[in-house]
Design a protein around this motif. Structure first.
Motif, PDB file in Angstrom:
ATOM      1  N   ALA A 211      68.889 100.834  12.785  1.00 30.57           N
ATOM      2  CA  ALA A 211      69.158 100.167  14.059  1.00 30.57           C
ATOM      3  C   ALA A 211      69.128 101.149  15.223  1.00 30.57           C
ATOM      4  N   ARG A 212      69.553 102.375  14.974  1.00 28.46           N
ATOM      5  CA  ARG A 212      69.480 103.379  16.044  1.00 28.46           C
ATOM      6  C   ARG A 212      68.037 103.591  16.481  1.00 28.46           C
ATOM      7  N   GLY A 213      67.150 103.492  15.518  1.00 19.74           N
ATOM      8  CA  GLY A 213      65.747 103.736  15.845  1.00 19.74           C
ATOM      9  C   GLY A 213      65.058 102.549  16.477  1.00 19.74           C
ATOM     10  N   TYR A 214      65.473 101.371  16.116  1.00 20.25           N
ATOM     11  CA  TYR A 214      64.855 100.154  16.650  1.00 20.25           C
ATOM     12  C   TYR A 214      65.960  99.236  17.167  1.00 20.25           C
ATOM     13  N   PRO A 215      66.648  99.636  18.197  1.00 22.62           N
ATOM     14  CA  PRO A 215      67.860  98.904  18.579  1.00 22.62           C
ATOM     15  C   PRO A 215      67.563  97.636  19.371  1.00 22.62           C
ATOM     16  N   THR A 216      68.413  96.649  19.189  1.00 21.58           N
ATOM     17  CA  THR A 216      68.434  95.510  20.096  1.00 21.58           C
ATOM     18  C   THR A 216      69.482  95.797  21.168  1.00 21.58           C
ATOM     19  N   ALA A 217      69.466  94.976  22.183  1.00 17.94           N
ATOM     20  CA  ALA A 217      70.460  95.145  23.245  1.00 17.94           C
ATOM     21  C   ALA A 217      71.867  94.925  22.702  1.00 17.94           C
TER      22      ALA A 217
ATOM     23  N   THR B 147      65.305  95.554  15.771  1.00 13.90           N
ATOM     24  CA  THR B 147      64.096  94.766  16.031  1.00 13.90           C
ATOM     25  C   THR B 147      63.041  94.964  14.963  1.00 13.90           C
ATOM     26  N   PHE B 148      63.303  95.849  14.028  1.00 16.00           N
ATOM     27  CA  PHE B 148      62.299  96.169  13.020  1.00 16.00           C
ATOM     28  C   PHE B 148      62.237  95.076  11.953  1.00 16.00           C
ATOM     29  N   SER B 149      61.033  94.760  11.535  1.00 15.36           N
ATOM     30  CA  SER B 149      60.862  93.847  10.408  1.00 15.36           C
ATOM     31  C   SER B 149      59.609  94.246   9.655  1.00 15.36           C
ATOM     32  N   ILE B 150      59.474  93.749   8.479  1.00 10.47           N
ATOM     33  CA  ILE B 150      58.287  94.006   7.662  1.00 10.47           C
ATOM     34  C   ILE B 150      57.565  92.686   7.438  1.00 10.47           C
ATOM     35  N   ASP B 151      56.308  92.687   7.722  1.00 11.42           N
ATOM     36  CA  ASP B 151      55.491  91.475   7.662  1.00 11.42           C
ATOM     37  C   ASP B 151      54.827  91.370   6.294  1.00 11.42           C
ATOM     38  N   LEU B 152      55.168  90.332   5.572  1.00 15.95           N
ATOM     39  CA  LEU B 152      54.544  90.094   4.278  1.00 15.95           C
ATOM     40  C   LEU B 152      53.715  88.817   4.298  1.00 15.95           C
ATOM     41  N   SER B 153      53.306  88.424   5.480  1.00 19.95           N
ATOM     42  CA  SER B 153      52.635  87.131   5.611  1.00 19.95           C
ATOM     43  C   SER B 153      51.320  87.085   4.851  1.00 19.95           C
ATOM     44  N   GLN B 154      50.751  88.223   4.601  1.00 22.36           N
ATOM     45  CA  GLN B 154      49.469  88.202   3.911  1.00 22.36           C
ATOM     46  C   GLN B 154      49.623  87.796   2.448  1.00 22.36           C
ATOM     47  N   VAL B 155      50.826  87.873   1.990  1.00 16.67           N
ATOM     48  CA  VAL B 155      51.052  87.554   0.585  1.00 16.67           C
ATOM     49  C   VAL B 155      51.862  86.282   0.416  1.00 16.67           C
ATOM     50  N   VAL B 156      52.827  86.109   1.269  1.00 19.18           N
ATOM     51  CA  VAL B 156      53.745  84.990   1.112  1.00 19.18           C
ATOM     52  C   VAL B 156      53.492  83.987   2.218  1.00 19.18           C
ATOM     53  N   ASN B 157      53.196  82.785   1.829  1.00 18.45           N
ATOM     54  CA  ASN B 157      52.906  81.750   2.811  1.00 18.45           C
ATOM     55  C   ASN B 157      53.926  80.631   2.728  1.00 18.45           C
TER      56      ASN B 157
ATOM     57  N   TRP C 105      57.476 103.259  14.418  1.00 18.61           N
ATOM     58  CA  TRP C 105      56.354 102.362  14.598  1.00 18.61           C
ATOM     59  C   TRP C 105      56.276 101.973  16.072  1.00 18.61           C
ATOM     60  N   PRO C 106      55.096 101.724  16.571  1.00 14.77           N
ATOM     61  CA  PRO C 106      54.971 101.415  17.999  1.00 14.77           C
ATOM     62  C   PRO C 106      55.472 100.008  18.326  1.00 14.77           C
ATOM     63  N   GLY C 107      55.793  99.806  19.571  1.00 14.42           N
ATOM     64  CA  GLY C 107      56.205  98.493  20.042  1.00 14.42           C
ATOM     65  C   GLY C 107      57.708  98.334  20.052  1.00 14.42           C
ATOM     66  N   SER C 108      58.141  97.375  20.833  1.00  9.40           N
ATOM     67  CA  SER C 108      59.581  97.152  20.941  1.00  9.40           C
ATOM     68  C   SER C 108      60.126  96.386  19.743  1.00  9.40           C
ATOM     69  N   ALA C 109      59.269  95.679  19.057  1.00 14.49           N
ATOM     70  CA  ALA C 109      59.695  94.945  17.859  1.00 14.49           C
ATOM     71  C   ALA C 109      58.642  95.129  16.775  1.00 14.49           C
ATOM     72  N   PRO C 110      58.579  96.302  16.224  1.00 15.31           N
ATOM     73  CA  PRO C 110      57.517  96.576  15.251  1.00 15.31           C
ATOM     74  C   PRO C 110      57.657  95.737  13.989  1.00 15.31           C
TER      75      PRO C 110
END
Lengths: 633, 188
Positions: free
Chosen positions: A329-335, A110-120, A39-44
């Motif tokens: 984590a290898r794919g979306y690593p933090t420092a 840095t990867f996360s999944i956004d479920l904000s559209q469903v869970v408030n 996914w694009p971005g440093s923290a997709p």
């Protein structure tokens, strides 16, 4: 209308893809450049949109998953009342902002999944979109609408060209030509029917409000008691969703299995499902096994805590294993993941080379920790020969490299999907890399292509300290022996023809070995030399010296209950050599009794090393070493 | 033997790739590279031959006689095989049919699915068909797991085929399961 059909296979040859597993997927363009699917971005943080449907069986209230309705139309509910949404939220959270297994609190991805559209909000109130959620969304899955949908109630037509009712779930990931993910959709085939009125899978979910596991019956009504009509399998929805969301992140299937046994509860979540017994993960009987010869997987291999729920397809898939965590984590690593001064974890890196020093791309590289090889086992693939493991907990690690092969699977299991890189590609696609077959090999001190493949040395990863700054990093370059196209020479049994001059241990053309535990004290070995050996006399030889190595291994001596006595019958030595004629496919099957040293344990040994030999009488021999698992009573 | 210098160079490339910034100077795709790629991950648990038989719309033996790519298929583009069904087990499907399998490519999109079988023109197969309710075509039940290749000696190879099993014997087994299932249902 122009005919859709051609007189030949459509071979465009303009693009290439490689579905590598245990890692982020990789894709190649026609010029041979390999890209990492991401996914694009440093923290997709891709936004995930669950799709609610009116129950296809006629229930009025919109529902996300099987069982109880999630939302009364126009009202709000909570995740607690929705088993299906609980499963989705848990699955998404499992992959989001991963922390170090050896340093809780240290975020390594840095990867996360956004479920904000469903869970408030903190109370996890569900807000149904205006009207019904289904009305707010496209009525059909689309790989190009940039909406990442999760659906559980797809019509049969969605799966028609993708396995039909046999398809349990699908994740479709759309990328650019440089493997940047632009859209991903997840579809669980809850509504699959084996025949009219007979559902293919029964789904289970964990709903706290209902006091635990909830199953759905043939009418997709929640049942907390006995489950009914699980036709093919009982499926844990959360485990399935966790696995699929791993694909959504870009991960492929992992090759790291727990063992050649269907109850491998510590198999990575991303291990491909393969069995009809209801398990999410099962070893595929590759000829290239990944354990150190002589080394058991672990005494904790069978997760006794899950014994009661072995029928729950994918239950253990709902929790990530080390391989899953470090792959993402290898794919979306933090420092913090790559910080060489982090005292909690370390790294091993190196290259995979053949005897000439040429780099091998897409070798499967596995690292496992000696004291817990089942629980601490990670994999990746070499690229231009190079590989790296970050985030390894301190310990003594072994590194093995193995080729990925397309045919070394047990015929009784589902074809593993992870073999695609080197297998026949779909029409119009071709593999990104040329498969290179070589002898699976462990890293050892002074590694070279000529020493025995089983020679292995541990690599110590110790906590970083200012006084010992390099203790948590190591380099392990592995030289492998490429299989020669012609059988090498070795003698066995009555094979005494010209060229049969070498010892049993010579390397040769790969003889695929597959084994199956037949029951207590019995297992089966299958020698598969391929069609080149159709009709040839195939041999199986038992290398007692190697077996002795297993018995003398320190991890075995510490666990006497794991000892295996390689005798055919009490008081009788195991036959050293047996032979049989390979069939037209080049396959011969042998069965052996084994007596376990101690009864009453679920014992799984991978490490009684046998030599498998096959070849033509009078035309030399070929040998190959294999690992076997032996199941205790 | 260790080669730390080589390790460093290759590792640098690898790490950059993991970060998604790899080889920026080479990321310009070749002119013929499709701008869009679709990766289909299908989870197909293995199942018994009985389950396959009971779930199949029909089981056909025949030959692949053509292939094409339908880029407009929904939800995903498909490879379409023209299949000449010579025999069937349930008595439903016979003659030329279209069998659609997700995957394939054209100049605009490449669709890959590891579980999809590749049928070769002129090659004989036994296929476990699934019906597509929205399309006058068929799919293959379980994709590769429902595809059995028949070699020149008339032997089938596939998930539930015995080693070197003649196609006639395999189809007889399939028919026997069908009869058994029918009798069981009738008995109930």
């Amino acid at each position: 209308m122009r005919s859709l059909f051609t007189s030949g296979i459509l071979l465009l040859g303009i693009t290439a893809s490689a579905a590598l597993a245990g890692d982020l997927e990789r894709a190649c363009n026609g010029a041979g450049t390999m890209f990492i699917e991401h996914w694009p971005g440093s923290a997709p943080s891709p936004l995930l949109t669950p799709v609610f449907y009116t129950d296809p069986l006629g229930t009025a209230a919109p529902t996300f998953g099987p069982g109880l309705p999630d939302i009364t139309c126009g009202s709000t509910g909570t995740v607690a009342t929705s088993a299906g949404l609980q499963s989705l939220v848990n699955a998404a959270n499992a992959w989001s902002n991963l922390t170090s297994p050896s340093a809780p609190g240290t975020v390594i991805s840095t990867f996360s999944i956004d479920l904000s559209q469903v869970v408030n909000g903190p109370g996890h109130n569900i807000s149904a979109p205006a009207g019904t959620a289904a009305n707010m969304l496209p009525t059909q899955i689309s790989p190009s609408d940039m909406i990442n949908m999760v659906t559980l109630w797809e019509p049969a037509s969605t799966f028609a060209a993708a396995g039909g009712p046999m398809a349990l779930a699908i994740t479709a990931v759309t990328t650019t030509s440089t493997a940047v993910i632009t859209d991903a959709d997840v579809m669980v085939n809850c509504f699959a029917q084996q025949s009219p009125g007979v559902f293919m899978y029964s789904f289970v979910e964990n709903n706290a409000q209902l006091g635990g596991w909830v199953a759905t019956d043939a009418n997709y009504q929640a049942q907390t008691g006995a489950m009914t009509t699980p036709s093919t399998g009982v499926i844990d929805l959360q485990g399935t969703l966790t696995h699929e969301l791993g694909h959504l992140a870009g991960l492929g299937h992992s090759l790291v299995d727990s063992a050649t046994f269907p109850f491998g509860s510590l198999s990575p979540t991303m291990f491909p499902l393969a069995t009809g017994s209801g398990q999410f993960a099962q070893t595929v009987f590759l000829g290239q096994t990944i354990c150190l010869p002589g080394q058991p997987l672990s005494t904790g291999f069978l997760d006794s805590g899950n014994t009661a729920s072995l029928a729950l397809f994918g239950e253990t898939a709902s929790t990530l294993e080390l391989d899953d965590v470090l792959a993402l984590a290898r794919g979306y690593p933090t420092a913090a993941l790559m910080d060489p001064t982090n005292a909690a974890h370390g790294s091993i890196s190196g290259v995979v080379l053949d005897g000439t020093g040429a780099a091998i791309t897409s070798a499967h590289v596995v690292a496992f920790e000696a004291s817990d090889p089942n629980g601490k086992r990670v994999s990746t693939f070499s690229y231009n020969g190079g590989y790296v493991f970050y985030g390894l907990p301190p310990g003594n690690w072994y590194v093995e490299v193995e080729p990925v092969d397309i045919t070394g699977y047990f015929s009784g299991l589902s074809t593993p999907s992870f073999v695609t890189p080197f297998g026949p590609s779909p029409v119009g696609l071709r593999s990104c890399v040329t498969p290179i077959n070589f002898v699976p090999e462990f890293w050892n001190v002074g590694d070279a292509a000529t020493e025995g493949p089983a020679e292995a040395d541990p690599i110590t990863i110790a906590p970083y300290t200012p006084q010992n700054p390099g203790a948590n990093t190591a380099t392990a370059d592995v030289f492998v022996d490429i299989f020669s196209p012609a059988p090498l020479q070795a003698c066995l049994g009555s094979a005494t023809g010209a060229g049969c001059t070498g010892p049993l241990s010579s390397r040769g053309v790969l003889v695929r070995q597959l084994s199956r535990v037949l029951g207590p004290n019995n297992f089966q070995v299958q020698v598969n030399g391929g069609t080149s050996y159709a009709g040839a006399l195939c041999y199986l030889s038992i290398d007692l010296n190697q077996a002795a190595i297993a018995l003398n291994a320190p991890w075995l001596s510490a666990s006497p209950q794991l000892q295996v006595l390689p005798v055919a019958v009490p008081g009788q030595p195991l036959p050293l050599v047996v032979s049989g004629v390979c069939n037209a496919a080049g396959v011969a099957t042998f069965q052996f009794p084994f007596i376990l040293g101690q009864q009453g344990y679920n014992v799984f040994l991978q490490g009684v090393l046998l030599s498998v030999s096959g070849g033509q009488v009078g035309n030399g021999m070929l040998t190959n070493s294999v690992n076997l698992l032996i199941q205790g009573p | 033997m260790r080669t730390p210098r080589l390790s460093f160079l290759l590792l640098t490339s690898l790490l950059a790739g993991s970060l998604g910034i790899a080889r920026a100077s080479r990321e310009t795709p070749s002119p013929s590279t499709p701008q869009r790629q679709l990766h289909i991950q299908v989870e197909i648990p293995s199942a018994s031959l009985r389950t396959y038989v009971d779930s199949a719309y029909d089981v056909v033996y025949g030959r692949c006689v053509g292939t094409g790519f339908d880029a407009t298929a929904t939800p995903w583009p498909c490879t379409v095989y023209r299949f000449e069904a010579l025999r069937n087990s349930r008595g439903i499907v016979l003659g030329p049919i279209d069998v659609r399998v997700v995957g394939g490519a054209n100049a605009d999109i490449a669709v890959r699915c590891a579980k999809s079988p590749t049928l070769e023109i002129g090659q004989e197969y036994v296929l476990f068909l699934t019906e597509n309710p929205d399309n006058p075509s068929y799919g293959i039940l379980g994709l590769k797991d429902g595809t059995y290749r028949v070699n020149d000696e008339g032997q089938v190879s596939g998930l539930h085929a015995g080693q070197g099993e003649p196609v006639d014997r395999f189809l007889t087994r399939v028919s026997s399961i069908m009869i058994d299932t029918k009798e069981t249902k009738e008995a109930k």
